[in-house]
Design an enzyme around this catalytic site. Structure first.
Site, short mmCIF file in Angstrom:
data_model
loop_
_atom_site.label_atom_id
_atom_site.label_comp_id
_atom_site.label_asym_id
_atom_site.label_seq_id
_atom_site.Cartn_x
_atom_site.Cartn_y
_atom_site.Cartn_z
N LEU A 146 70.28 86.19 16.67
CA LEU A 146 71.65 86.65 16.62
C LEU A 146 71.70 87.87 15.69
O LEU A 146 70.94 87.94 14.72
CB LEU A 146 72.59 85.58 16.06
CG LEU A 146 72.92 84.37 16.94
CD1 LEU A 146 73.83 83.42 16.15
CD2 LEU A 146 73.59 84.79 18.23
N ASP A 147 72.63 88.79 15.97
CA ASP A 147 72.84 89.89 15.03
C ASP A 147 73.17 89.33 13.66
O ASP A 147 73.79 88.27 13.53
CB ASP A 147 74.00 90.77 15.49
CG ASP A 147 73.69 91.58 16.74
OD1 ASP A 147 72.50 91.70 17.08
OD2 ASP A 147 74.63 92.07 17.38
N ARG A 148 72.81 90.08 12.62
CA ARG A 148 73.07 89.64 11.25
C ARG A 148 74.56 89.37 11.02
O ARG A 148 74.94 88.44 10.30
CB ARG A 148 72.58 90.71 10.27
CG ARG A 148 72.69 90.33 8.80
CD ARG A 148 72.13 91.42 7.90
NE ARG A 148 72.97 92.60 7.94
CZ ARG A 148 74.01 92.80 7.11
NH1 ARG A 148 74.33 91.87 6.22
NH2 ARG A 148 74.72 93.89 7.19
N LEU A 149 75.43 90.17 11.65
CA LEU A 149 76.86 90.05 11.40
C LEU A 149 77.53 88.97 12.25
O LEU A 149 78.69 88.65 12.04
CB LEU A 149 77.55 91.39 11.65
CG LEU A 149 77.08 92.54 10.76
CD1 LEU A 149 77.87 93.80 11.07
CD2 LEU A 149 77.20 92.18 9.28
N THR A 150 76.82 88.42 13.23
CA THR A 150 77.35 87.38 14.10
C THR A 150 77.00 86.01 13.55
O THR A 150 75.87 85.76 13.14
CB THR A 150 76.77 87.53 15.53
OG1 THR A 150 77.08 88.83 16.02
CG2 THR A 150 77.36 86.50 16.46
#
Length: 327
Positions: A146-150
């Protein structure tokens, strides 16, 4: 007939803080006389004298775990291992919750701001490194990212020999995923709908973009509920990716005129925030993960219990208030 590649020997160095030692294989040929000659050139970005200092400290070891001296003859194909000196990282102050664990897999509910695997400036403060330390599972590996911000659900594998089977589920689109997002509400936009486009993500460019051509990205977008006041008109959306392009859901929501709240890339790239700024997280959550286990045959359905702050407490989220204990 294809020749089988001989697997590299196991690392003779234990992990540090959940991070594997770096493995280096000397090239098949070259102008170097000694191991030091090659590594000084190969690791030139480390700075003057760093490689020599590492040789003096015995930091480079061979497959037998013994230090390799710098004047050792250059040997094509030789394996070496060493630990990188890692810069201090600001801890991500949110829990990484284990949703499910058996002898084959670990499923966790990841908070915003925590990267999945070591990359760039995020190494020890990643879900993989943290889980290896907390669960005592040094062989743990990520089946996807997953993206770091998700925030949301992530699948890890316990046994390295089984990792390929679980990664194959994602490659072959045999995993059913659903996300949740908070974004502006547009009453004129007909939903649900399927968004199809061609997305291009170029190396070194932060944001992906849509281009002309055969679609390679398909997303289902559904409005779960909406509110029109007080505050801005917002919608809570269910997003179902049917392909796996980088930033696909964020790009498609932006293309609909519904950029996800807190997105630092879409519609415009925002200046980077300083380390340790954990305010206004991206309002995107990997809510559901379902698949048939390729090893046990068991059917799994997991659901995140996290909530998105812009929906539950928009005023706090928008005012840059201190983040709650759970992101």
């Amino acid at each position: 007939m294809r020749r089988r590649r001989t697997p590299p020997p196991p690392s003779p160095l234990p992990q540090r803080d959940g991070i594997d030692a770096v493995r280096v294989r000397l090239p098949a040929n070259g102008p170097w006389t000694t191991v030091r000659d090659h590594l000084t050139e190969r690791l030139s970005g480390a700075g003057p004298g760093v490689v020599d200092g590492m040789f003096e400290a015995g930091s480079f070891v061979g497959a037998d775990g013994r230090p390799v001296p710098g004047d050792a003859p250059f040997e094509p194909g030789m394996f070496l291992w060493f630990h990188r000196e890692l810069p201090a990282e600001v801890p991500v102050p949110f829990p990484l919750e284990t949703v499910y664990r058996d002898e084959h897999i670990v499923v966790v509910d990841k908070p915003h701001f925590l990267a999945t695997t070591p990359r760039g400036g995020h190494v020890t403060e990643t879900a993989l490194a943290r889980l290896r330390r907390e669960l005592g599972l040094p062989s743990l590996g990520a089946a996807h990212r997953l993206d770091r911000l998700t925030a949301g659900l992530l699948l890890f594998t316990v046994r390295p020999e089984e990792r390929g089977a679980y990664q194959g589920l994602f490659r072959d689109r045999l995993v059913r995923k659903a996300y949740e997002a908070v974004a502006p509400y547009d009453p004129a936009l007909a939903l649900p709908r399927t968004v199809r486009s061609r997305i291009l993500k170029e190396r070194g460019v932060l944001a992906a973009r849509e281009v002309e051509g055969e679609p390679n990205a398909v997303s289902g977008v559904e409005l779960i509920e909406h509110r029109t006041g007080p505050g801005p008109a917002l919608g809570r959306y269910r997003l179902v990716p049917r392909t796996g392009q980088t930033h696909q859901l964020r790009v498609h929501m932006n293309a609909l005129g519904l950029p996800i709240l807190g997105d630092p890339l879409y519609p415009v790239v925002a200046p980077p925030v300083p380390p340790g700024d954990f305010r206004r997280p991206l309002q995107l959550l990997a809510r559901e993960l379902a698949f048939t286990d390729p090893v046990t045959g068991r059917d799994h359905l997991f659901r995140s219990t996290r909530s998105l702050g812009a929906w539950t407490a928009y005023a706090d989220w928008a005012a840059h208030a201190d983040v709650p204990d759970r992101q």
